[in-house]
Design a protein around this motif. Sequence first.
Motif, PDB file in Angstrom:
ATOM      1  N   LEU A  29       0.807  -1.224   0.077  1.00  0.00           N
ATOM      2  CA  LEU A  29       0.143   0.027   0.082  1.00  0.00           C
ATOM      3  C   LEU A  29       0.860   1.100   0.084  1.00  0.00           C
ATOM      4  O   LEU A  29       1.811   1.370   0.677  1.00  0.00           O
ATOM      5  CB  LEU A  29      -0.868   0.016   1.198  1.00  0.00           C
ATOM      6  N   SER A  49     -15.051  12.073  -3.574  1.00  0.00           N
ATOM      7  CA  SER A  49     -14.939  10.719  -3.543  1.00  0.00           C
ATOM      8  C   SER A  49     -16.474  10.070  -4.159  1.00  0.00           C
ATOM      9  O   SER A  49     -17.532  10.894  -4.292  1.00  0.00           O
ATOM     10  CB  SER A  49     -15.386  10.514  -1.867  1.00  0.00           C
ATOM     11  N   ARG A  80     -14.962  -0.337   5.237  1.00  0.00           N
ATOM     12  CA  ARG A  80     -15.142   0.721   4.115  1.00  0.00           C
ATOM     13  C   ARG A  80     -13.707   1.144   3.497  1.00  0.00           C
ATOM     14  O   ARG A  80     -13.877   1.597   2.302  1.00  0.00           O
ATOM     15  CB  ARG A  80     -15.944   1.924   4.575  1.00  0.00           C
ATOM     16  N   GLY A  81     -12.696   0.724   4.207  1.00  0.00           N
ATOM     17  CA  GLY A  81     -11.510   1.384   3.533  1.00  0.00           C
ATOM     18  C   GLY A  81     -10.863   2.671   3.790  1.00  0.00           C
ATOM     19  O   GLY A  81      -9.960   3.235   3.198  1.00  0.00           O
ATOM     20  N   GLN A  82     -11.420   3.030   4.756  1.00  0.00           N
ATOM     21  CA  GLN A  82     -11.038   4.359   5.326  1.00  0.00           C
ATOM     22  C   GLN A  82      -9.841   4.409   6.157  1.00  0.00           C
ATOM     23  O   GLN A  82      -9.537   3.556   6.833  1.00  0.00           O
ATOM     24  CB  GLN A  82     -12.000   5.276   6.254  1.00  0.00           C
ATOM     25  N   SER A  83      -8.851   5.275   5.592  1.00  0.00           N
ATOM     26  CA  SER A  83      -7.504   5.494   6.220  1.00  0.00           C
ATOM     27  C   SER A  83      -7.732   6.159   7.575  1.00  0.00           C
ATOM     28  O   SER A  83      -8.305   7.356   7.851  1.00  0.00           O
ATOM     29  CB  SER A  83      -6.389   5.994   5.450  1.00  0.00           C
ATOM     30  N   ARG A  94      -9.693  11.825   3.267  1.00  0.00           N
ATOM     31  CA  ARG A  94      -8.874  10.808   2.900  1.00  0.00           C
ATOM     32  C   ARG A  94      -8.354  10.164   4.065  1.00  0.00           C
ATOM     33  O   ARG A  94      -7.962   8.728   4.347  1.00  0.00           O
ATOM     34  CB  ARG A  94      -7.855  11.221   2.155  1.00  0.00           C
ATOM     35  N   ASP A 115      -4.343  -2.237  12.048  1.00  0.00           N
ATOM     36  CA  ASP A 115      -3.313  -2.899  11.396  1.00  0.00           C
ATOM     37  C   ASP A 115      -1.816  -2.950  11.937  1.00  0.00           C
ATOM     38  O   ASP A 115      -1.446  -3.849  12.235  1.00  0.00           O
ATOM     39  CB  ASP A 115      -3.298  -2.442  10.103  1.00  0.00           C
ATOM     40  N   SER A 153      -2.242   3.893   2.611  1.00  0.00           N
ATOM     41  CA  SER A 153      -3.808   3.932   2.318  1.00  0.00           C
ATOM     42  C   SER A 153      -4.606   2.988   2.610  1.00  0.00           C
ATOM     43  O   SER A 153      -4.046   1.787   2.372  1.00  0.00           O
ATOM     44  CB  SER A 153      -3.805   4.227   0.669  1.00  0.00           C
ATOM     45  N   GLY A 154      -5.812   3.052   3.160  1.00  0.00           N
ATOM     46  CA  GLY A 154      -6.495   2.022   3.577  1.00  0.00           C
ATOM     47  C   GLY A 154      -6.093   1.527   5.053  1.00  0.00           C
ATOM     48  O   GLY A 154      -6.918   0.312   5.500  1.00  0.00           O
ATOM     49  N   GLU A 155      -5.450   1.944   5.545  1.00  0.00           N
ATOM     50  CA  GLU A 155      -4.705   1.408   6.765  1.00  0.00           C
ATOM     51  C   GLU A 155      -5.517   2.137   8.014  1.00  0.00           C
ATOM     52  O   GLU A 155      -5.691   3.349   8.138  1.00  0.00           O
ATOM     53  CB  GLU A 155      -3.338   1.472   6.720  1.00  0.00           C
ATOM     54  N   LYS A 186     -13.101   0.770   9.079  1.00  0.00           N
ATOM     55  CA  LYS A 186     -12.063   0.086   8.272  1.00  0.00           C
ATOM     56  C   LYS A 186     -12.581  -0.978   7.289  1.00  0.00           C
ATOM     57  O   LYS A 186     -11.916  -1.188   6.117  1.00  0.00           O
ATOM     58  CB  LYS A 186     -11.388  -0.961   9.501  1.00  0.00           C
TER      59      LYS A 186
END
Length: 239
Positions: A4, A113, A188-191, A159, A207, A32-34, A186
């Motif tokens: 990532l 978005s 949803r992929g939100q950082s 973001r 994570d 990103s996404g973490e 999480k």
Amino acid sequence: MADLAPLLEVDGIETCYGLSQVLFGLSLIVRSGEMVAMMGRNGMGKTTTIRSIMGLTPARAGAVRFAGQDVRKLPSFRIAQLGIGLVPEGRQIFPNLTVRENLVAASGNRLRSPDPWTLEKIHALFPRLAERGNNMGNTLSGGEQQMLAVGRALMTNPRLLILDEATEGLAPLIRDEIWNCLSMLKARGQSVLVIDKNIENLTRIADRHYIIERGRAVWSGTSEQLIAEPDLQHRYLGV
């Protein structure tokens, strides 16, 4: 997570309040996404790290990069506009605005978005905010104010979402709602960069973790690694 791309990079920052230095070469990364947690006892520099990221107490040395851009010398409002939503310690909602006004005051989809947060989505996430929509901010309980602070930050469609003391001082049921919210974000992929003291919940959903001690990141690793080192938890976290 190695594949990532870094979203937030804090590289060797040093931050002072007047002549008193608080951060000493602190570094961390959020990809990103973490979801990343900052942990440590009170007064070790966690909130100062957040303030340095946001430009509220600018670092005097080192680098802060967001989405590849050096932001260390930018004003706070410009850093927020790049896509960082902050849930600050103490909530800092607008006391003389209604719940609905708090939510829409800073709302927007500056980064376009494809699945933006809306008032309806925030109400689905926190139904109590729908019930309290016409109440003034200063009439809410502490837990309701925290929900409002989270909702307000999400309405900027960030973001990166940063939460400083996500559940401190909240009743158990409200804490559960906040943790459920973070689990959903999480998925949803939100950082997310989160400060909290609840190791059980943090190791369940985050994570990676950084432990902050006297202005330095003295340990970093995964949830599995943290769980496997109870001596580390006792030494730095007092548990």
